[in-house]
Motif scaffolding. Structure first.
Motif, PDB file in Angstrom:
ATOM      1  N   ASP A 121       0.905  -1.191   0.083  1.00 44.44           N
ATOM      2  CA  ASP A 121       0.060  -0.039  -0.126  1.00 44.44           C
ATOM      3  C   ASP A 121       0.809   1.260   0.121  1.00 44.44           C
ATOM      4  N   CYS A 122       1.799   1.196   0.821  1.00 42.63           N
ATOM      5  CA  CYS A 122       2.668   2.310   1.011  1.00 42.63           C
ATOM      6  C   CYS A 122       3.632   2.589  -0.552  1.00 42.63           C
ATOM      7  N   VAL A 123       4.039   1.683  -1.149  1.00 47.36           N
ATOM      8  CA  VAL A 123       4.575   1.762  -2.514  1.00 47.36           C
ATOM      9  C   VAL A 123       3.812   2.014  -3.552  1.00 47.36           C
ATOM     10  N   SER A 124       2.281   1.810  -3.492  1.00 48.79           N
ATOM     11  CA  SER A 124       1.506   2.210  -4.576  1.00 48.79           C
ATOM     12  C   SER A 124       0.718   3.373  -4.235  1.00 48.79           C
ATOM     13  N   SER A 125       1.215   4.166  -3.154  1.00 51.59           N
ATOM     14  CA  SER A 125       0.692   5.548  -2.768  1.00 51.59           C
ATOM     15  C   SER A 125       0.849   6.269  -3.765  1.00 51.59           C
ATOM     16  N   GLY A 126       2.064   6.235  -4.134  1.00 49.85           N
ATOM     17  CA  GLY A 126       2.355   7.790  -5.418  1.00 49.85           C
ATOM     18  C   GLY A 126       2.871   8.866  -4.671  1.00 49.85           C
TER      19      GLY A 126
END
Length: 213
Positions: A121-126
Motif C-alpha cells: 500500500d505504501c509503495v502504490s501510494s504514489g
C-alpha cells in the motif's frame, strides 16, 4: 486464512480503535495510554485484517489528506524549521499510522502476511514521502541503515499522543528496504544469535569428564 478489508462502518471503526489502543497498552506494559480519535479512523483509509472467524486481529491506517496525525504531533516551532514539512505540498505526503495486532495473530503471521500488505500500500501510494510515528526508538539502528529523514523527536504536541514521539519520513523505496532489513534481522539473524547463545550456555555449564588414570 487471513484477509484484508477497508473498514466502512462505525462498528468497525470502534473495533479498530479499541484494538489499536489495547495493543499499545499491552505492548508498553501499560506505560502508554495514548488514544486515537474515532473521527481520525473514520476519515482515513483504515484497513482491518480478519481471521477465518471474521474477527479483526490486526490493522493499519493510510491517510492521504490533512490533518495528518504525524504532523499534528510536531510542535509548531519544529514544523517551521523542518524543510520537509514546509517545502512539501499535500500531494507529496501521506502517513502510515496505527499499526497493531492482537493476540489472535502470531508475530510470524504478522510479519509474513500483514507487513507485505502494508508495504504494498505504501509503495502504490504514489507519494514522495510516507510519514510514520513511533513512541520509542528501539528501531534506530534499522532507521539509520535505510536513511529516512527524521522530521522530529521530542514531546508530542497532540493531546492524544502526549508522550515522546519520533517522526520519520520514508521514500517508497526506503520503507520497502526497512521491511526487508527488519525481516532479515528478526526472522534470520536473531534466531541464529539465540541458538549460538544457547549452545555457548550449554557448553559452559557442562561438567568436565574426570580423567581416567
Amino acid at each position: 486464512m487471513l484477509r484484508f478489508r477497508e473498514l466502512t462502518t462505525e462498528q468497525e471503526f470502534v473495533a479498530f480503535k479499541d484494538g489499536y489502543e489495547s495493543n499499545l497498552r499491552r505492548r508498553s506494559d501499560e506505560r502508554l495510554q495514548c488514544t486515537v480519535p474515532l473521527e481520525y479512523v473514520a476519515t482515513s483509509r483504515a484497513v482491518g485484517c480478519f481471521d477465518g472467524r471474521g474477527q479483526m486481529v490486526a490493522g493499519f491506517i493510510m491517510r492521504y489528506e490533512g490533518p495528518l496525525r504525524c504532523v499534528s504531533a510536531v510542535p509548531k516551532h519544529a514544523q517551521d524549521v523542518s524543510p520537509l514539512l514546509w517545502e512539501c505540498d499535500g500531494q507529496d505526503l501521506c502517513e502510515l499510522t496505527c499499526i497493531w495486532r492482537s493476540k489472535g495473530i502470531s508475530h510470524t503471521a504478522f510479519a509474513l502476511v500483514v507487513w507485505p500488505k502494508i508495504i504494498a500500500d505504501c509503495v502504490s501510494s504514489g507519494r514522495k514521502y510516507i510519514l510514520g510515528l513511533g513512541f520509542n526508538n528501539t528501531m534506530n539502528d534499522i532507521y539509520r541503515i535505510c536513511r529516512p529523514v527524521q522530521v522530529y523527536a521530542g514531546p508530542s504536541a497532540a493531546a492524544e499522543t502526549n508522550t515522546q514521539v519520533f517522526i520519520y519520513a520514508y521514500t517508497r523505496h526506503g520503507i520497502a528496504l526497512t521491511y526487508v532489513t527488519n525481516f532479515w534481522d528478526r526472522m534470520m539473524v536473531l534466531p541464529v544469535k539465540r541458538l549460538g547463545r544457547s549452545l555457548v550456555a550449554r557448553l559452559g555449564s557442562s561438567k568436565p569428564v574426570a580423567e581416567v588414570r
